[in-house]
Every structure is written in structure tokens, then in C-alpha cells.
Enzyme design. Structure first.
Site, mmCIF file in Angstrom:
data_model
loop_
_atom_site.group_PDB
_atom_site.id
_atom_site.type_symbol
_atom_site.label_atom_id
_atom_site.label_comp_id
_atom_site.label_asym_id
_atom_site.label_seq_id
_atom_site.Cartn_x
_atom_site.Cartn_y
_atom_site.Cartn_z
ATOM 1 N N HIS A 153 0.797 -1.234 0.000
ATOM 2 C CA HIS A 153 0.000 0.000 0.000
ATOM 3 C C HIS A 153 0.835 1.292 0.000
ATOM 4 O O HIS A 153 0.559 2.224 0.760
ATOM 5 C CB HIS A 153 -0.949 0.022 1.197
ATOM 6 C CG HIS A 153 -2.121 -0.922 1.079
ATOM 7 N ND1 HIS A 153 -2.596 -1.402 -0.111
ATOM 8 C CD2 HIS A 153 -2.929 -1.473 2.046
ATOM 9 C CE1 HIS A 153 -3.641 -2.191 0.095
ATOM 10 N NE2 HIS A 153 -3.861 -2.270 1.392
ATOM 11 N N GLU A 186 -11.980 -2.372 -2.972
ATOM 12 C CA GLU A 186 -10.901 -1.526 -3.483
ATOM 13 C C GLU A 186 -10.788 -1.678 -4.995
ATOM 14 O O GLU A 186 -10.166 -2.613 -5.483
ATOM 15 C CB GLU A 186 -9.585 -1.916 -2.806
ATOM 16 C CG GLU A 186 -9.645 -1.911 -1.290
ATOM 17 C CD GLU A 186 -8.514 -2.733 -0.668
ATOM 18 O OE1 GLU A 186 -7.348 -2.559 -1.052
ATOM 19 O OE2 GLU A 186 -8.791 -3.577 0.200
ATOM 20 N N HIS A 194 -9.567 3.013 0.439
ATOM 21 C CA HIS A 194 -9.617 1.874 1.360
ATOM 22 C C HIS A 194 -10.728 2.005 2.407
ATOM 23 O O HIS A 194 -10.557 1.619 3.569
ATOM 24 C CB HIS A 194 -8.246 1.731 2.034
ATOM 25 C CG HIS A 194 -7.873 0.340 2.379
ATOM 26 N ND1 HIS A 194 -8.437 -0.334 3.436
ATOM 27 C CD2 HIS A 194 -7.006 -0.516 1.817
ATOM 28 C CE1 HIS A 194 -7.902 -1.542 3.511
ATOM 29 N NE2 HIS A 194 -7.027 -1.683 2.540
HETATM 30 C C1 FUC Z 1 -6.127 -4.815 2.368
HETATM 31 C C2 FUC Z 1 -5.502 -6.150 2.291
HETATM 32 C C3 FUC Z 1 -4.435 -6.436 3.210
HETATM 33 C C4 FUC Z 1 -4.269 -5.610 4.426
HETATM 34 C C5 FUC Z 1 -4.831 -4.227 4.352
HETATM 35 C C6 FUC Z 1 -5.131 -3.554 5.625
HETATM 36 O O1 FUC Z 1 -6.131 -4.142 1.167
HETATM 37 O O2 FUC Z 1 -5.163 -6.581 1.008
HETATM 38 O O3 FUC Z 1 -4.268 -7.796 3.446
HETATM 39 O O4 FUC Z 1 -4.658 -6.233 5.545
HETATM 40 O O5 FUC Z 1 -5.676 -3.944 3.338
#
Ligand code: FUC
Length: 351
Positions: free
Chosen positions: A105, A313, A179
Site C-alpha cells: 500500500h 478496493e 480503502h
Molecule cells: C487490504 C488487504 C491487506 C491488508 C490491508 C489492511 O487491502 O489486502 O491484506 O490487511 O488492506
């Protein structure tokens, strides 16, 4: 439509502002200059009760201490990059590794931790905020100065749109997403296990034990990954499919969107009647069911717990730089990165 602004807190002696967009149906979206975080979305349920439908905090300190990317824009590259390293034009780039030997990320101090410049948008039929951020050449190990723009808008048709744009002065990688953890029960009063997810997706990516794509593209047919007719999240949590088990029982997988119809993604909570339909121009959606959410903090008064939120996402495929058969996430100086995802909120009274 008006935008209301407040000081939300402070980070390194700089003010963090919050912007609230409101439409005439009682839908409200609040976002922050820190990480472009969507800190709250509030909407009525089938009985008219307005509650929060996302996981978020009221203070910057909680975001810094606990947040697993709640509501944030994730970048430069969403998802994991194997070995925290990649090659572009025969040059190797080493990235910050923030999950074991891999990069996740955007790294240690990704876009979710940055203070963005914000300009409110007030138009007759919508309101919004335009955020910009300049990610300098070498930030987190990525090449090129990348100028990023993220725009959030809400209109009176109950549509919330996120538009992403990026331009660079050197070839680089870009794959942005948001997210947000949705929980349509209202004020996170239940887990999302009984939410019904529908996806126009026939294929998903197989993951390895580090949650990186193996390169195999699997068919969803006859597995808990077949959401084409819609089913609850619980099915994947209780399944003995190895792919569900290895992510901590649930989903943490990139689904390839078929792009044959509108309403590629929909999430519905039968108890509250709340529903979100999502359309995107992106190749995939990573469905993450909060398998790693821990119990050591509170979310606006409710104890955090596993499966308390679901992230949808929309993005390019993770780790595409290591898989030549995945659509590329490279951006060159003569191109503009563009992505749009639209969320439509509605309520059904069939309880
Ligand atoms: C998501 C997942 C991950 C992670 C994160 C907080 O996108 O793909 O495994 O735990 O976010």
C-alpha cells in the site's frame, strides 16, 4: 450545494481540515486533508434512521495509532509488491518494505499518511473536494515526481464519485484506490458477515501465503468466490476453500471485473435495507473482509473486531509489475493516469 469546513486536528504543527458534503436526501460524506481519508459517510436506513456506514475515527491520533487504512487513498501502488523491488527499463528500484520482505500500500509513509492540498467544489447540482499531492522522485523508492489529484463529489441523485488523476516526469508505477471499510448495519453495530455482495466477476487471482498473486487466474464457478448472483460474506468465512482459509478465513482477493454490465459491484444489508452499487472503469476490485481487524481499539464507541468492515478496493491488479500477463500499472511522462469509481446509495424496505 455547499461544503462545510472544520479544523479536524493537527499533524506536525499543521492543521488537518475536514470537509462535509451533504445532499438533499440526507446523505453526508466527510473527508480529511490527511490521507484524503473519508472519515464518515452517513445515510438513512429503511426506517429513516441516519447512521454511519463506514469505519472511522474522530481524532487524528486514533488514525495514527490504529488505522488499518480506514477510508484513505492508497498509493502510489495499492496492494503488495513482491520483494519490495521491481525493474523498469532495466533499472532496479528498491522500495521501502513495510510488510516483512514485501512492500504494501505505498510503503511506510504512503499517500494515506500525507497532508493533501484541498479545494472545495460548490456547484448547483453537486458539491465536492479536489485534493492534490506531489509525490517527489524517490519517495518510498519510486521513480519520478508524480502529481496526483483525487476528487470527491456528491450529488442529489445519491451518487458519490471518486476521480483519480496522475502525471509524472519519469516512467513510474501508479495504482490508486480508496480503502473505505463499509458497514451498512449503521454505526458498526454488527459485523458484515450477513451483508450480501454481488460482483460481475468470473475470475479472481490466486494468492500465496504472503497474500501476493501467484500469477494464476482462477474461475469463480462452483466456489465461494462466485458472487455473480450475490451471496453473503459468511459463506467464504465458513468455507474450507484453501484460498479463503489462507487470508485468515474470508476474502482478501482481487476479482477481475467482467465489464459487461453496469453495477459491477453491489453491497446490501437486508436488515437495515441499505445498499451501495459501485461502477468503475478499473480492471479489478480487491474484496477485503476485515480478516485482520484487531480488537484492541474502539471505533466511535464500538469495539473493533474481525469482519467489522468490508473494503471494495477498485484498482488495477496488484503486483502487476511482476506478472506480464496482468494489465500494466506503468505511467510514462506523455500519459495521464485516470480512474473513476462511482458509488450509488439506496434504501430498500423489505424487512
Ligand atoms: C487490504 C488487504 C491487506 C491488508 C490491508 C489492511 O487491502 O489486502 O491484506 O490487511 O488492506
Amino acid at each position: 450545494m455547499k461544503v462545510s469546513t472544520k479544523v479536524f486536528g493537527e499533524i506536525n504543527n499543521q492543521e488537518v481540515h475536514s470537509y462535509t458534503l451533504k445532499n438533499n436526501k440526507g446523505i453526508e460524506v466527510t473527508c480529511l486533508t490527511y490521507g484524503c481519508i473519508i472519515s464518515d459517510i452517513r445515510m438513512p436506513d429503511s426506517k429513516g434512521k441516519t447512521e454511519s456506514i463506514v469505519l472511522g475515527f474522530d481524532t487524528i491520533k486514533e488514525y495514527q495509532d490504529y488505522s488499518p487504512y480506514f477510508g484513505a487513498v492508497v498509493g502510489r501502488v495499492a496492494g503488495r509488491i513482491k520483494g519490495g523491488s521491481f525493474q523498469l527499463d532495466n533499472q532496479t528500484y528498491d522500495l521501502n518494505k513495510n510488510e516483512g520482505k514485501n512492500h504494501l500500500h505505498g510503503g511506510l509513509d504512503g499517500f494515506d499518511h500525507k497532508l493533501w492540498e484541498a479545494t472545495p467544489i460548490e456547484k448547483e447540482d453537486c458539491s465536492g473536494v479536489e485534493f492534490t499531492y506531489l509525490s517527489k522522485d524517490g519517495e518510498e523508492g519510486y521513480p519520478g515526481n508524480l502529481l496526483v489529484k483525487v476528487t470527491y463529489t456528491l450529488n442529489n441523485n445519491d451518487e458519490f464519485t471518486i476521480s483519480y488523476e496522475g502525471s509524472t516526469d519519469q516512467k513510474t508505477l501508479v495504482n490508486l484506490t480508496n480503502h473505505t471499510y463499509f458497514n451498512l448495519s449503521g454505526d458498526a453495530k454488527r459485523t458484515v458477515l450477513d451483508h450480501i455482495l454481488k460482483l460481475q466477476s468470473s475470475e479472481f487471482l490466486e494468492l500465496d501465503n504472503d497474500l501476493l498473486p501467484t500469477g494464476e487466474i482462477l474461475n469463480v464457478a462452483d466456489t465461494p468466490f462466485d458472487f455473480r448472483k450475490g451471496h453473503n460474506i459468511r459463506e467464504g468465512v465458513e468455507s474450507d476453500n484453501l484460498q479463503n482459509i489462507l487470508v485468515g478465513r474470508g476474502y482478501d482477493h482481487p476479482f477481475l471485473l467482467d465489464h459487461t454490465k453496469e453495477q459491477q459491484i453491489s453491497l446490501y444489508d437486508p436488515l437495515s435495507g441499505r445498499k451501495i452499487d459501485i461502477d468503475t472503469d478499473q480492471p479489478a476490485v480487491v474484496v477485503y473482509t476485515g480478516n485482520q481487524l484487531t480488537e484492541d481499539f474502539e471505533i466511535r464507541g464500538s469495539a473493533s473486531q474481525k469482519y467489522l468492515g468490508i473494503c471494495l478496493e477498485t484498482q488495477g491488479l496488484p503486483d502487476s509489475v511482476h506478472h506480464k500477463h496482468f494489465p500494466s500499472c506503468e505511467l510514462t511522462p506523455n500519459e495521464t493516469y485516470k480512474a473513476v469509481t462511482k458509488y450509488k446509495f439506496s434504501v430498500y424496505n423489505n424487512v
